[in-house]
Scaffold this active site. Structure first.
Site, mmCIF file in Angstrom:
data_model
loop_
_atom_site.group_PDB
_atom_site.id
_atom_site.type_symbol
_atom_site.label_atom_id
_atom_site.label_comp_id
_atom_site.label_asym_id
_atom_site.label_seq_id
_atom_site.Cartn_x
_atom_site.Cartn_y
_atom_site.Cartn_z
ATOM 1 N N GLU A 173 -4.749 -0.101 -7.646
ATOM 2 C CA GLU A 173 -5.397 -1.264 -7.014
ATOM 3 C C GLU A 173 -6.667 -1.687 -7.729
ATOM 4 O O GLU A 173 -7.672 -2.006 -7.090
ATOM 5 C CB GLU A 173 -5.667 -0.952 -5.534
ATOM 6 C CG GLU A 173 -4.375 -0.714 -4.775
ATOM 7 C CD GLU A 173 -4.592 -0.356 -3.321
ATOM 8 O OE1 GLU A 173 -3.804 -0.812 -2.485
ATOM 9 O OE2 GLU A 173 -5.546 0.402 -3.033
HETATM 10 N N1 IFG Z 1 -2.850 2.095 -0.837
HETATM 11 C C1 IFG Z 1 -4.062 2.649 -1.457
HETATM 12 C C2 IFG Z 1 -4.758 3.741 -0.678
HETATM 13 C C3 IFG Z 1 -4.697 3.529 0.832
HETATM 14 C C4 IFG Z 1 -3.245 3.336 1.233
HETATM 15 C C5 IFG Z 1 -3.095 3.325 2.743
HETATM 16 C C6 IFG Z 1 -2.620 4.075 -2.835
HETATM 17 C C7 IFG Z 1 -2.381 4.744 -4.156
HETATM 18 C C8 IFG Z 1 -2.735 2.059 0.608
HETATM 19 N N2 IFG Z 1 -3.681 3.220 -2.768
HETATM 20 O O1 IFG Z 1 -1.893 4.309 -1.895
HETATM 21 O O2 IFG Z 1 -6.126 3.787 -1.074
HETATM 22 O O3 IFG Z 1 -5.489 2.437 1.222
HETATM 23 O O4 IFG Z 1 -1.750 3.429 3.123
#
Ligand code: IFG
Length: 535
Positions: free
Chosen positions: A343
């Protein structure tokens, strides 16, 4: 040697015949097939084992634990580590059984009643973590090539005794080895701070089901949870926030060392994660010099992602990651440093790739291997870098193909499909904590996938293992943590350990149900998933 698991209602005569031709674990042999099959006839202790072992051969009478039972830690010259495994096992068995279970050196010869731990360097077929557990009326012999194997044998022995009280371990032999090498759980202590004691409790719980890796997500936008001597404000100031505005907190180096040692005693490797170049607001709030304009942002207590980025064009940024990763590497005996990489929506793609090139070089310079979320595949993964896949059924074919290409190019995968393995996904719309961006994950869905065939174009040989992350945006208490993690973590544990042939929800749900009294005895606040026939 595989044990055939014949359906519960196999006619007694057929099952007896099968017993002559192949080792089968069929309860119908007792001739109870005459009676209408009960909804779920009680499983034998062997059939309750979770994760399901590779091979079970029931045979003869068992061994009754009693006041005279002794734990014997290996023959003459057995390494000290065997004694430590024996001591830990005795301690784990004393609680439920109430027996003294003294630990003595040596096997006390054949007359030596009780539990014998035996290292056998020649038992090549048991590999690095496998074991053989053989029970006769005089006792239980645990054999393995390594102390880790002996520890896993002990966890099986625990389950061959009742969750409370003592009992007779059934006669026969369990021969068992894991399917995958990396069997992990991740805990996010950044969104909400948790004391190291809670992480140690999780190590007790996951190692009981033969999981061997604890990935700790130590830093994020909302908090920095590990002390760094050369950048003290990271923990002192950056640790003082969390989602929702609570006090936050952080772990000292001694607390982290304590977790690492506690995990190592249970053959669990700690994989620490410093997420970069995104998810860095806590670091930048602590040190304005880590931003491109030099202005420190406010500490963040919301749940948005993707808004922060290290300043890729600034040399100070690389001094920062070198100091942080250097201090963390010195505290981490395990092979991996996880550098996140997910992200990074505020980092232009070319900058991201340039940054990850340098970050990976820093990891190598400190003698560790890179682990990162699978977005690294879009940049230039260093040789041998492990990619952690967190996609889901709706992830584009192109993104899956990029990961498959990287896997075939020598990057082992750890699979954490968000719509099967993300423990922060709600079970259903009634679940209070948790998120649902990847859909609901009811208990059966945590189990209903095969890591060996999950990603198109990825052979099982490219799958290092599986990991179940628990993100804590909405989880701030131990009871919510355990509600989300159990029983789904046990399903991930079985996917990670058991042979593919053993994976069958109708049998697994009975094994989950049989763990209920054990989870109750350990005061684990698990979710009584309606799809499981809990006692
Ligand atoms: N995606 C984000 C996390 C967290 C997650 C919550 C990953 C690798 C959604 N990154 O999962 O930081 O916010 O379900």
């Amino acid at each position: 040697m595989r044990v055939l698991r014949v359906p519960r209602r196999t006619p007694g005569a057929l099952c007896a015949l099968l017993l002559l031709t192949a080792p089968v674990s069929c309860t119908a042999a007792r001739g109870d097939d005459a009676k209408p099959a009960a909804a779920s006839a009680p499983l034998s202790p062997f059939e309750r084992l979770l994760p399901a072992p590779a091979s079970v051969v029931p045979e003869g009478l068992g061994y009754a634990f009693g006041a005279g039972t002794v734990v014997r830690t290996g023959g003459p010259g057995a390494p000290e580590e065997v004694r430590r495994v024996g001591e830990l096992l005795a301690e784990q068995l004393r609680g439920p059984t109430g027996l003294p279970l003294p630990v003595v050196d040596g096997e006390g010869g054949e007359g030596g009643d009780g539990v014998r731990l035996r290292l056998d360097g020649g038992a090549g077929e048991l590999g690095e973590e496998g074991y053989r557990l053989r029970t006769t009326p005089t006792g239980v012999t645990l054999t393995a090539r390594t102390p880790a194997g002996l520890f896993h044998a002990g966890q099986t022995l625990r389950q061959l005794l009742p969750a409370r009280g003592t009992g007779t371990v059934p006669g026969g032999t369990v021969t068992d080895t894991p399917r995958f090498a990396y069997r992990g759980a991740m805990i996010d202590v950044a969104r909400h701070h948790f004391p190291v004691e809670q992480a140690k409790r999780y190590v007790d719980q996951l190692s009981q089901y033969k999981m061997n890796t604890l990935h700790v997500h130590l830093t994020d936008d909302q908090g920095w949870r590990i002390a760094v001597d050369s950048w003290p404000r990271l923990a002192e100031y950056g640790g003082g926030s969390e989602v929702g505005g609570g006090p936050g907190g952080s772990w000292s180096k001694d607390e982290y060392r304590d977790l690492v040692g506690y995990a190592a005693d249970r053959y669990v490797t700690v994989v620490p994660e410093i997420d970069m170049p995104g998810h860095v607001n806590a670091a930048q709030a602590s040190y304005g010099e880590l931003t491109c304009d030099g202005r420190a942002p406010e500490r963040y207590t919301g749940v948005k992602v993707g808004f922060s980025s290290l300043c890729v064009g600034k040399e100070r940024t690389y001094e920062f990651i070198d100091d942080v990763l250097g201090e963390l590497a010195a505290l981490t005996p395990g092979p991996y440093l996880h550098i996140g990489g997910d992200e990074a929506h505020s980092t232009p793609a070319a900058d991201y790739a340039a940054f990850m090139d340098r970050a990976q070089a820093v990891v190598a310079r400190h003698g560790k291997k890179v682990m990162a979320w699978h977005q690294l595949a879009s940049a230039r993964p260093a040789p041998g870098a492990v990619l952690q896949y967190w996609g889901h059924d709706r992830t584009s074919a192109a993104e899956k193909a990029a990961v498959a290409t990287a896997a075939r190019a020598g990057h082992p995968l750890v699979l954490s499909p968000a719509d099967h393995a993300y423990l922060d996904m709600k079970y259903d719309k009634q679940t209070k904590p948790g998120l649902a961006w990847a859909g609901y994950v009811p208990a059966p869905r945590a189990y209903s996938w095969n890591p060996g065939t999950y990603l198109p174009g990825v052979p099982e040989s490219a799958v290092l293992g599986v990991e179940a992350p628990l993100w804590t945006e909405t989880v701030s208490t131990r009871s919510d943590w355990e509600l989300m993690a159990f029983p789904r973590l046990l399903s991930l544990a079985e996917l990670a350990w058991s042979p593919a042939a053993a994976l069958d929800w109708t049998a697994h749900r009975l094994r989950l149900a049989a763990q209920g009294p054990r989870l109750d005895a350990q005061d684990i606040a698990y979710y009584r998933a309606p799809e499981v026939p809990w006692p």
